[in-house]
Design a protein around this motif. Structure first.
Motif, mmCIF file in Angstrom:
data_model
loop_
_atom_site.group_PDB
_atom_site.id
_atom_site.type_symbol
_atom_site.label_atom_id
_atom_site.label_comp_id
_atom_site.label_asym_id
_atom_site.label_seq_id
_atom_site.Cartn_x
_atom_site.Cartn_y
_atom_site.Cartn_z
ATOM 1 N N THR A 90 -26.423 15.948 62.679
ATOM 2 C CA THR A 90 -25.165 15.880 62.168
ATOM 3 C C THR A 90 -24.229 15.163 63.267
ATOM 4 O OG1 THR A 90 -24.395 18.138 62.881
ATOM 5 C CG2 THR A 90 -25.453 17.854 60.738
ATOM 6 N N MET A 95 -20.364 14.187 61.797
ATOM 7 C CA MET A 95 -19.862 15.203 61.114
ATOM 8 C C MET A 95 -20.796 16.328 61.936
ATOM 9 S SD MET A 95 -21.848 14.579 57.425
ATOM 10 C CE MET A 95 -21.600 16.179 56.676
ATOM 11 N N ALA A 168 -18.507 21.102 60.940
ATOM 12 C CA ALA A 168 -18.476 20.902 59.594
ATOM 13 C C ALA A 168 -18.915 22.214 58.945
ATOM 14 C CB ALA A 168 -19.498 19.920 59.054
#
Length: 240
Positions: A90, A95, A168
């Motif tokens: 990620t 993110m 996130a």
């Protein structure tokens, strides 16, 4: 009473319901962030409290399940290892998930596995202490659920974040650890068969199957949802 050795379908169903709701929650997040859907689709009076409910239920069941594990240390190391891979992927995708639900559960499982005998002795001598500690801990630290601001870096694991912190998916140890710990306390009574008979005999369709594969679902669901969201954007365009 004789200890429970078989899977308890109602627990699997509760875990499955939690992961089912989480997938839908993340899909609405993807539609909002990547497809331009209205913000109220993700943040609204229904899903905001519901998100806390299914996350808390998932964490509670994970704590209960610690009483059925052969090794919570190995279980925690496996979950934390997968979580660190998710952080790497990620981060590359811009993110980052720094301390999401798997990071949290991995740390809790490792900690409980290393201190399990201590908690068992406490529960034998003072069976009221752990639930009282958990209730007090939740009430005193509940405001840290969404990350309490601080100027001190590297305290995000405990719910204290700087303005620059981003994740996130974020589940700090405070107050969620107390939910997990309460589950470990309750799990002793579940394992010993001391709950009502219906708890062990109730049959539920569909959700127990999901509950038996939550780790796999968590790992694969977001790439699938992201691909589905991009397909929607390709076919219908991006909203405003």
């Amino acid at each position: 009473m004789e200890q429970q050795k078989q899977r308890i379908e109602l627990m699997d169903a509760a875990r499955g319901l939690s992961i089912f709701l989480m997938v839908f929650h993340h899909f609405f997040y993807d539609l909002w962030v990547f497809a331009g859907a209205p913000r109220w689709l993700f943040h609204n009076f229904l899903f905001d409290p519901l998100q806390i409910f299914f996350a808390g239920l998932f964490i509670l069941i994970s704590g209960v399940s610690s009483n059925f594990s052969h090794s919570n240390v190995l279980r925690g190391a496996k979950v934390l290892g997968i979580a660190l891979v998710i952080t790497l992927v990620t981060t590359v995708m811009d993110m980052p998930i720094v301390f999401g639900i798997l990071h949290f559960l991995g740390v809790c499982m490792l900690f409980y596995g290393l201190t399990q005998k201590l908690w068992q002795r406490v529960n034998e001598k003072l069976p009221w202490l752990v639930p009282a500690l958990c209730l007090a801990g939740i009430l005193l630290t509940a405001k840290l659920v969404n990350g309490y601001p601080t100027t001190t870096p590297h305290l995000w694991m405990f719910g204290l974040v700087t303005p620059e912190f981003q994740s996130a998916d974020y589940f700090p140890l405070l107050p969620w650890f107390f939910v997990f710990l309460f589950g470990t306390w309750a799990g002793k009574y579940v394992r010993e068969g001391r709950l009502p008979k219906w708890f062990y005999e109730t049959k539920v369709p569909f959700f127990p199957m999901l509950g038996r594969h939550t780790l796999l679902i968590y790992v694969v669901h977001q790439p699938i949802l992201y691909g589905l969201t991009m397909l929607i954007v390709l076919l219908f365009g991006k909203g405003n």
